[in-house]
Design an enzyme around this catalytic site. Structure first.
Site, mmCIF file in Angstrom:
data_model
loop_
_atom_site.group_PDB
_atom_site.id
_atom_site.type_symbol
_atom_site.label_atom_id
_atom_site.label_comp_id
_atom_site.label_asym_id
_atom_site.label_seq_id
_atom_site.Cartn_x
_atom_site.Cartn_y
_atom_site.Cartn_z
ATOM 1 N N CYS A 10 48.998 42.995 32.630
ATOM 2 C CA CYS A 10 49.972 43.199 31.549
ATOM 3 C C CYS A 10 51.278 42.483 31.891
ATOM 4 O O CYS A 10 51.937 41.931 31.002
ATOM 5 C CB CYS A 10 50.219 44.679 31.308
ATOM 6 S SG CYS A 10 48.914 45.488 30.352
ATOM 7 N N ASP A 66 42.603 32.032 38.567
ATOM 8 C CA ASP A 66 42.577 33.087 39.576
ATOM 9 C C ASP A 66 43.410 32.641 40.776
ATOM 10 O O ASP A 66 43.336 31.489 41.203
ATOM 11 C CB ASP A 66 41.133 33.385 39.993
ATOM 12 C CG ASP A 66 41.003 34.703 40.719
ATOM 13 O OD1 ASP A 66 40.400 35.635 40.160
ATOM 14 O OD2 ASP A 66 41.526 34.809 41.855
ATOM 15 N N ASN A 107 33.477 42.599 36.524
ATOM 16 C CA ASN A 107 33.262 43.619 37.549
ATOM 17 C C ASN A 107 33.794 44.945 37.004
ATOM 18 O O ASN A 107 34.901 44.979 36.444
ATOM 19 C CB ASN A 107 34.008 43.257 38.831
ATOM 20 C CG ASN A 107 33.436 42.017 39.489
ATOM 21 O OD1 ASN A 107 32.220 41.835 39.532
ATOM 22 N ND2 ASN A 107 34.303 41.147 39.994
ATOM 23 N N GLY A 112 33.387 45.967 42.750
ATOM 24 C CA GLY A 112 34.539 45.264 43.319
ATOM 25 C C GLY A 112 35.681 45.030 42.359
ATOM 26 O O GLY A 112 36.510 44.143 42.586
ATOM 27 N N HIS A 155 42.382 46.098 34.294
ATOM 28 C CA HIS A 155 42.647 45.548 32.956
ATOM 29 C C HIS A 155 41.519 44.535 32.794
ATOM 30 O O HIS A 155 41.458 43.574 33.585
ATOM 31 C CB HIS A 155 44.037 44.905 32.925
ATOM 32 C CG HIS A 155 44.432 44.289 31.612
ATOM 33 N ND1 HIS A 155 45.707 44.410 31.083
ATOM 34 C CD2 HIS A 155 43.736 43.521 30.738
ATOM 35 C CE1 HIS A 155 45.767 43.752 29.930
ATOM 36 N NE2 HIS A 155 44.584 43.193 29.703
ATOM 37 N N HIS A 202 38.806 41.759 32.535
ATOM 38 C CA HIS A 202 38.935 40.301 32.642
ATOM 39 C C HIS A 202 37.550 39.729 32.889
ATOM 40 O O HIS A 202 36.765 40.272 33.661
ATOM 41 C CB HIS A 202 39.888 39.918 33.778
ATOM 42 C CG HIS A 202 39.641 40.637 35.060
ATOM 43 N ND1 HIS A 202 40.067 41.927 35.285
ATOM 44 C CD2 HIS A 202 38.980 40.257 36.178
ATOM 45 C CE1 HIS A 202 39.697 42.307 36.488
ATOM 46 N NE2 HIS A 202 39.023 41.318 37.061
ATOM 47 N N HIS A 244 35.578 36.821 34.476
ATOM 48 C CA HIS A 244 35.666 35.711 35.429
ATOM 49 C C HIS A 244 34.814 34.559 34.893
ATOM 50 O O HIS A 244 33.648 34.762 34.526
ATOM 51 C CB HIS A 244 35.080 36.101 36.783
ATOM 52 C CG HIS A 244 35.832 37.138 37.543
ATOM 53 N ND1 HIS A 244 36.673 36.830 38.588
ATOM 54 C CD2 HIS A 244 35.853 38.485 37.436
ATOM 55 C CE1 HIS A 244 37.182 37.941 39.095
ATOM 56 N NE2 HIS A 244 36.690 38.970 38.420
HETATM 57 P P1 5GP Z 1 38.298 41.876 40.048
HETATM 58 O O1 5GP Z 1 38.093 42.034 41.538
HETATM 59 O O2 5GP Z 1 39.114 43.041 39.497
HETATM 60 O O3 5GP Z 1 37.062 41.609 39.264
HETATM 61 O O4 5GP Z 1 39.149 40.550 39.886
HETATM 62 C C1 5GP Z 1 40.538 40.508 40.033
HETATM 63 C C2 5GP Z 1 40.884 39.071 40.252
HETATM 64 O O5 5GP Z 1 42.281 38.916 40.060
HETATM 65 C C3 5GP Z 1 40.576 38.577 41.672
HETATM 66 O O6 5GP Z 1 39.649 37.488 41.600
HETATM 67 C C4 5GP Z 1 41.936 38.173 42.217
HETATM 68 O O7 5GP Z 1 41.884 37.010 43.016
HETATM 69 C C5 5GP Z 1 42.752 37.958 40.968
HETATM 70 N N1 5GP Z 1 44.168 38.217 41.135
HETATM 71 C C6 5GP Z 1 44.731 39.259 41.807
HETATM 72 N N2 5GP Z 1 46.078 39.189 41.730
HETATM 73 C C7 5GP Z 1 46.364 38.078 40.993
HETATM 74 C C8 5GP Z 1 47.589 37.476 40.569
HETATM 75 O O8 5GP Z 1 48.698 37.940 40.844
HETATM 76 N N3 5GP Z 1 47.484 36.328 39.821
HETATM 77 C C9 5GP Z 1 46.280 35.789 39.491
HETATM 78 N N4 5GP Z 1 46.303 34.671 38.766
HETATM 79 N N5 5GP Z 1 45.111 36.332 39.870
HETATM 80 C C10 5GP Z 1 45.154 37.462 40.616
HETATM 81 ZN ZN ZN Z 2 47.053 45.839 31.611
#
Ligand code: 5GP
Ligand code: ZN
Length: 114
Positions: free
Chosen positions: A7, A30, A87, A93, A98, A100, A102
């Site tokens: 957000c 990412d 995920n 993981g 929020h 997203h 990938h």
């Molecule tokens: P999840 O593990 O929740 O599926 O993916 C979260 C993703 O957000 C991870 O791949 C991580 O590298 C990415 N991420 C975490 N913090 C930040 C950030 O501050 N900026 C960006 N652009 N990506 C982030």
């Molecule tokens: Zn959010």
């Protein structure tokens, strides 16, 4: 959601490398890329996990996949192949609550996933 990282990126309070945006979605690189192309496609509206989706979100989620396919095509990966992943919660993981999508492309990706 004042404490939500994505957000904050959507609000411009934290920088993000934007690659796509429209009225409902943004997509940014990412910060810790796992492939030459690693983009996160994110709805502007805060939704914590896939478990929180309702039928009213069906078009939104469809648009997330269409945005991913468009970005993959732009980068030349439409025919080569790419992966799209959500995920959800601990064992998958999820670290940012929020939703997203990938988008990973640009290298051979193993299956099954780790
Ligand atoms: P999840 O593990 O929740 O599926 O993916 C979260 C993703 O957000 C991870 O791949 C991580 O590298 C990415 N991420 C975490 N913090 C930040 C950030 O501050 N900026 C960006 N652009 N990506 C982030
Ligand atoms: Zn959010």
């Amino acid at each position: 959601m004042s404490d939500c990282l994505f957000c904050k990126i959507i609000a411009g309070q934290i920088p993000g490398q934007l690659v796509f945006q429209d009225d409902d979605l943004i997509a940014f690189k990412d910060i810790n890329p796992q492939a030459p192309l690693h983009v996160l496609i994110v709805p502007r509206r805060h939704i914590a996990t896939l478990n929180d989706l309702t039928p009213a979100d069906d078009a939104l989620v469809g648009s997330m996949f269409r945005a991913a396919a468009g970005l993959a095509r732009e980068h030349g990966y439409a025919d080569r192949g790419y992966r799209t992943v959500f995920n959800t919660n601990g064992e998958a993981g999820q670290t940012v609550f929020h939703i997203h999508l990938h988008l990973l492309g640009g290298r051979a990706l193993a299956w099954p996933p780790g």
